[in-house]
Motif scaffolding. Structure first.
Motif, PDB file in Angstrom:
ATOM      1  N   TRP A  49       0.854  -1.179   0.000  1.00  0.00           N
ATOM      2  CA  TRP A  49       0.000   0.000   0.000  1.00  0.00           C
ATOM      3  C   TRP A  49       0.898   1.239   0.000  1.00  0.00           C
ATOM      4  O   TRP A  49       1.655   1.455   0.955  1.00  0.00           O
ATOM      5  CB  TRP A  49      -0.913   0.015   1.223  1.00  0.00           C
ATOM      6  CG  TRP A  49      -1.928  -1.100   1.218  1.00  0.00           C
ATOM      7  CD1 TRP A  49      -2.082  -2.078   0.286  1.00  0.00           C
ATOM      8  CD2 TRP A  49      -2.924  -1.333   2.220  1.00  0.00           C
ATOM      9  NE1 TRP A  49      -3.122  -2.916   0.624  1.00  0.00           N
ATOM     10  CE2 TRP A  49      -3.663  -2.475   1.819  1.00  0.00           C
ATOM     11  CE3 TRP A  49      -3.284  -0.713   3.400  1.00  0.00           C
ATOM     12  CZ2 TRP A  49      -4.710  -3.001   2.554  1.00  0.00           C
ATOM     13  CZ3 TRP A  49      -4.331  -1.222   4.149  1.00  0.00           C
ATOM     14  CH2 TRP A  49      -5.050  -2.341   3.732  1.00  0.00           C
ATOM     15  N   HIS A 109      -8.062   2.467   2.844  1.00  0.00           N
ATOM     16  CA  HIS A 109      -8.004   1.132   3.448  1.00  0.00           C
ATOM     17  C   HIS A 109      -7.343   1.165   4.824  1.00  0.00           C
ATOM     18  O   HIS A 109      -7.641   0.315   5.681  1.00  0.00           O
ATOM     19  CB  HIS A 109      -7.290   0.165   2.510  1.00  0.00           C
ATOM     20  CG  HIS A 109      -8.164  -0.322   1.391  1.00  0.00           C
ATOM     21  ND1 HIS A 109      -8.454   0.445   0.282  1.00  0.00           N
ATOM     22  CD2 HIS A 109      -8.830  -1.500   1.214  1.00  0.00           C
ATOM     23  CE1 HIS A 109      -9.252  -0.231  -0.534  1.00  0.00           C
ATOM     24  NE2 HIS A 109      -9.496  -1.415   0.010  1.00  0.00           N
ATOM     25  N   ARG A 153     -15.144  -1.303  -1.894  1.00  0.00           N
ATOM     26  CA  ARG A 153     -14.556  -2.387  -2.699  1.00  0.00           C
ATOM     27  C   ARG A 153     -15.313  -2.544  -4.021  1.00  0.00           C
ATOM     28  O   ARG A 153     -14.724  -2.941  -5.035  1.00  0.00           O
ATOM     29  CB  ARG A 153     -14.591  -3.704  -1.921  1.00  0.00           C
ATOM     30  CG  ARG A 153     -13.782  -3.713  -0.640  1.00  0.00           C
ATOM     31  CD  ARG A 153     -12.291  -3.669  -0.883  1.00  0.00           C
ATOM     32  NE  ARG A 153     -11.803  -4.888  -1.510  1.00  0.00           N
ATOM     33  CZ  ARG A 153     -10.521  -5.121  -1.796  1.00  0.00           C
ATOM     34  NH1 ARG A 153      -9.604  -4.205  -1.509  1.00  0.00           N
ATOM     35  NH2 ARG A 153     -10.148  -6.248  -2.358  1.00  0.00           N
ATOM     36  N   THR A 185      -8.478  -0.598  -4.627  1.00  0.00           N
ATOM     37  CA  THR A 185      -7.739  -1.492  -3.745  1.00  0.00           C
ATOM     38  C   THR A 185      -6.656  -0.703  -3.014  1.00  0.00           C
ATOM     39  O   THR A 185      -6.281   0.402  -3.409  1.00  0.00           O
ATOM     40  CB  THR A 185      -7.087  -2.636  -4.539  1.00  0.00           C
ATOM     41  OG1 THR A 185      -6.203  -2.072  -5.524  1.00  0.00           O
ATOM     42  CG2 THR A 185      -8.149  -3.485  -5.223  1.00  0.00           C
TER      43      THR A 185
END
Length: 845
Positions: A251, A780, A764, A769
């Motif tokens: 990430w 996230h 989602r 993502t």
């Protein structure tokens, strides 16, 4: 408050002043407060034992980090030395800084709080003794495992500040960085547990009559210290979480090519890192302010000004973090603000220094070992403070940034402001925990070796830095005129080490741990820690109306020892202390305290095991260890929150206090509020990260979730809060069963979980993502934080159902129910705020 408890301050006068207490009462106190023997002593939770273990462990890490520093100084004594390879030197450098900052400086201050605060406040113990034990064992086990990584070549090597992109998987592909991220994040959790204990202890367990005005100045210092931990440490917890998520899941929080930014790490880290310097300094300063009156044989000059200086330091220090970032190209307005704050923060420190000087000048000081260490620390700290003002000037900072000048400044501040005062503390308070005091003659040798060694190490280092020698280099070429100053600094390091070694020899000769037959008040202090003590801290809890009770009432020691004040015996047959009001310290209720238990120890071991095993990527074993840790915590909590048969206890002078109360008056409620502040600070720093990444790289924010999802999500969170509130209201009604309010609260938890799942699913569904961009990563990350709270809420649901099934949720009020309700309200508020943020900024409907 008085109307709620029936307490009248005039009843203080009704305490008997003559006559002995029955001997059986004394024996009963000893039996109830006795620590286990043999190997079972490890399960002790008495502050006497836990505090000494805590201090010893922190000092062990000080010595280990010092050994690493000696090897590094030997490497730098001459050009092109081959004592340490580059990679090993990087590991030594990282471990030295990390251990000193994270495993020594902050923990030893918390340890001193655990040991000294109950005695200074005349409490039987801090309000959560098992939490103190858990915090210690987690720190002990986790810290040793962290240090052991150096023997396997797995120690972190990215510097104690761990700047990305150096610590990204691209440039640090091994697990070395993961040891730092997971290990330090876990150790910070231990520090926060200690801070919660200290805040509630200082505010709620003071002796009756000890208002904020009469509170010892060390208690003030520790209160500000713990408050700063609660505000600052969540930032580094979030930073370590984000970097570990980037390393583990790709990430890109700190990858500028995908919408992240490495400077975000610096903001998060230094929001914690610079206040940490004052987090370390304030308790040491408070200890100095406690010692100087006894050493100067007079009362402290400017007591109220010093308290205000503590508060001002705590406030201003949070506006200083970016002075570590002057070389990053910040806007001129920001640079000017942080430069001004960096200079302003020296004003409260100056107030304290002048107060100490005035106290010495107005008294009759004796130049014993504690006095020498206090004065040596004062001189050293002032030099460090002056160079601190120098580096607050931006043009000068640009010249010396990342040179040995900064190394010298940092060590002058930390050694002068914390290490020298700590050695004064060891000599001054050793008589409270040892049968024999430390030797004055040897102590003076220790001081002069350390003081001279300190100056020889770091004074030339200013010149080395001005000559251009950078920090964090493992060697250098000849012919740059750095050889002489580096050699001098290395000689000084070994002189300093000789002083520490002599101190260790002195400890082996004279330190003999005891909780009763101690050496006593060697230096003539006037505060309550010098009352006669035992495993129960103080024989009876006195009435306090002075800052120096032992000086103002010479008979107080005899009266306390003969049980002529509050709680002269054990009226409930359990471990007890008195909970008092936070401002005026009026008695409110008797707290029933837990005794020795293996569950905090086991919970700490399995928690440390979870993080350590997670580092080496044995995920199945780590999960098993985590499950065991959770089960141990739940078993530890199961014994708490049980009313006893004695509903009203006679604490002395005919005063009856309840033994079970609920709501905002309870120490548990206060602890939950502090914990929620910690969680809220983590969320606020995540919100800051959200806005920062959007402001830096708006071009990567391309995905928007449909705004109408807000209505069911926020509605479900609101329903969860409403059901929790209704359950709390129904619990107070006698005409409904315990399952009705518990059922409403459980359904509220289900609604909160459903809102989280719906929020996550709706994002989602957009195809976003975590590894797609900085936007995906930070969104996230917010879900990760909320998911952790939902998981904790699920554990609370199981716990609530089990206690309801065993008829342990009592009516009309119950602390377990209250605390779970508070947590549910907070979770619902954070979840709704997160959903609003991610949908309305920057997109909107």
């Amino acid at each position: 408050m008085s109307s709620e408890t029936g307490f009248d301050p005039a009843l203080y006068e009704r305490f008997p002043t003559t006559g002995e207490r029955p001997a059986g009462e004394f024996d009963e106190l000893n039996r109830i407060w006795a620590a286990p023997t043999g190997i079972a002593k490890l399960t002790a939770v008495n502050n006497n034992y836990v505090g000494v273990w805590y201090i010893a462990t922190a000092f062990l890490f000080f010595v280990l980090a010092g050994v690493l520093a000696l090897v590094m100084r030997a490497q730098l004594a001459l050009p092109l030395q081959g004592i340490l390879p580059q990679e090993t030197y990087n590991q030594f450098f990282t471990m030295h800084g990390t251990i000193m900052m994270f495993l020594f400086a902050v923990p030893i201050m918390e340890a001193l709080g655990v040991l000294l605060l109950p005695q200074m406040l005349a409490a039987r113990d801090l309000p959560f003794p098992r939490l103190s034990a858990y915090a210690f064992w987690a720190y002990f086990v986790g810290g040793l495992c962290f240090f052991a990584s150096i023997f396997f070549g797995l120690a972190p090597n990215g510097g104690w500040f761990m700047y990305p992109p150096l610590t990204s998987t691209t440039y640090s592909p091994g697990i070395n960085a993961d040891f730092w991220l997971l290990g330090i994040g876990f150790i910070e959790i231990s520090a926060i547990a200690g801070a919660i204990e200290i805040i509630v202890g200082v505010l709620r367990t003071r002796a009756p009559g000890m208002s904020l005005r009469e509170m010892p100045i060390f208690a003030w210092g520790m209160l500000v210290f713990a408050g700063m931990i609660v505000i600052a440490f969540p930032s580094v917890i979030l930073a370590t979480l984000l970097l570990e998520l980037e390393r583990a899941l790709n990430w890109p929080f700190f990858d500028p090519t995908r919408g992240g930014d490495p400077v975000l790490w610096q903001h998060l880290f230094w929001f914690f890192g610079h206040p940490e310097v004052y987090i370390i300094f304030l308790p040491a300063s408070a200890l100095v302010s406690m010692m100087i009156p006894a050493l100067a044989r007079t009362r402290l000059v400017g007591h109220n000004l010093i308290v205000l200086a503590f508060l001002a330091t705590g406030f201003i220090s949070f506006g200083v973090w970016a002075h570590h970032m002057f070389a990053t190209g910040m806007p001129a307005l920001s640079v000017g603000f942080f430069a001004a704050a960096s200079m302003a923060v020296s004003v409260p420190a100056g107030i304290q220094v002048f107060s100490w000087i005035a106290t010495f000048a107005s008294g009759k000081p004796v130049f014993n070992t504690p006095t020498l260490f206090v004065l040596g620390g004062l001189v050293t700290f002032v030099i460090g403070g002056l160079t601190g003002v120098m580096v607050a000037l931006v043009p000068f900072d640009w010249q010396v940034h990342d040179t040995h000048f900064i190394v010298a400044h940092l060590h002058y501040v930390l050694i002068g402001g914390a290490v020298f005062p700590l050695f004064a503390v060891f000599y001054y308070w050793m008589g409270m925990t040892s049968r024999r005091p430390l030797s004055e003659r040897t102590g003076k040798w220790v001081f002069w070796l350390m003081f001279v060694g300190m100056q020889v190490i770091f004074l030339p280092m200013h010149l080395t830095g001005l000559m251009g020698m950078p920090r964090r280099v493992y060697t250098y070429l000849p012919g740059r005129d750095w050889e002489i100053t580096n050699m001098i600094s290395t000689i000084g390091a070994f002189i300093f080490a000789a002083g520490v070694l002599l101190f260790l020899i002195e400890l082996a000769r004279n330190f003999r741990f005891t909780v009763e037959d101690d050496a006593g008040n060697v230096y003539g202090g006037g505060t309550l820690e010098w009352l006669p003590t035992g495993l129960y801290s103080t024989r009876s809890i006195p009435v306090v109306n002075s800052r120096y009770p032992l000086w103002d009432d010479p008979g107080i020691c005899k009266d306390v020892e003969e049980g002529r004040y509050f709680l002269p015996n054990a009226p409930t047959g359990h471990r007890e202390t008195i909970i008092t009001s936070p401002v005026r310290a009026e008695p409110e209720y008797v707290q029933i305290m837990p005794g020795p238990s293996a569950w905090p120890l086991l919970a700490a071991v399995f928690t440390a095991g979870f993080f350590v095993i997670l580092t080496i990527q044995a995920y199945g074993v780590a999960l098993f260890s985590g499950v065991l840790a959770v089960l141990c915590v739940l078993r530890w909590l199961w014994d708490t929150d049980r009313p006893i048969a004695v509903e009203q206890a006679d604490v002395g002078a005919g005063i009856m206090l309840p033994t079970y109360v609920t709501g905002p008056r309870t120490h548990g409620w206060w602890a939950m509020i502090v914990l929620l502040v910690v969680i809220g600070m983590i969320f606020l720093m995540a919100v800051f990260s959200y806005f920062y990444l959007y402001g830096i790289h708006p071009q990567f924010w391309m995905v928007e979730a449909q705004g109408w999802w807000l209505f069911p999500i926020v509605g479900l969170y609101a329903l969860a809060a409403l059901l929790a509130w209704l359950g709390r209201r129904l619990l107070a009604r006698e005409d409904v069963s315990e399952w009705t309010p518990s059922g409403l609260l459980l359904w509220g938890m289900v609604a909160a979980g459903a809102a989280f799942i719906l929020d996550l699913w709706s994002w989602r569904a957009t195809g976003l993502t975590g590894d797609a961009s900085g936007q995906g990563a930070i969104i996230h990350a917010l879900f990760t934080l909320q998911g952790c709270l939902v998981f904790i809420l699920a554990l609370m649901a199981v716990y609530l159902a089990a206690r309801t099934g065993r008829a342990l949720i009592i009516k009309p009020c119950n602390n377990t129910f209250d605390l779970i309700t508070l947590f549910t309200w907070y979770l619902a508020g954070q979840g709704a705020a997160s959903a609003l943020l991610t949908r309305l900024v920057p997109g909107g409907f």
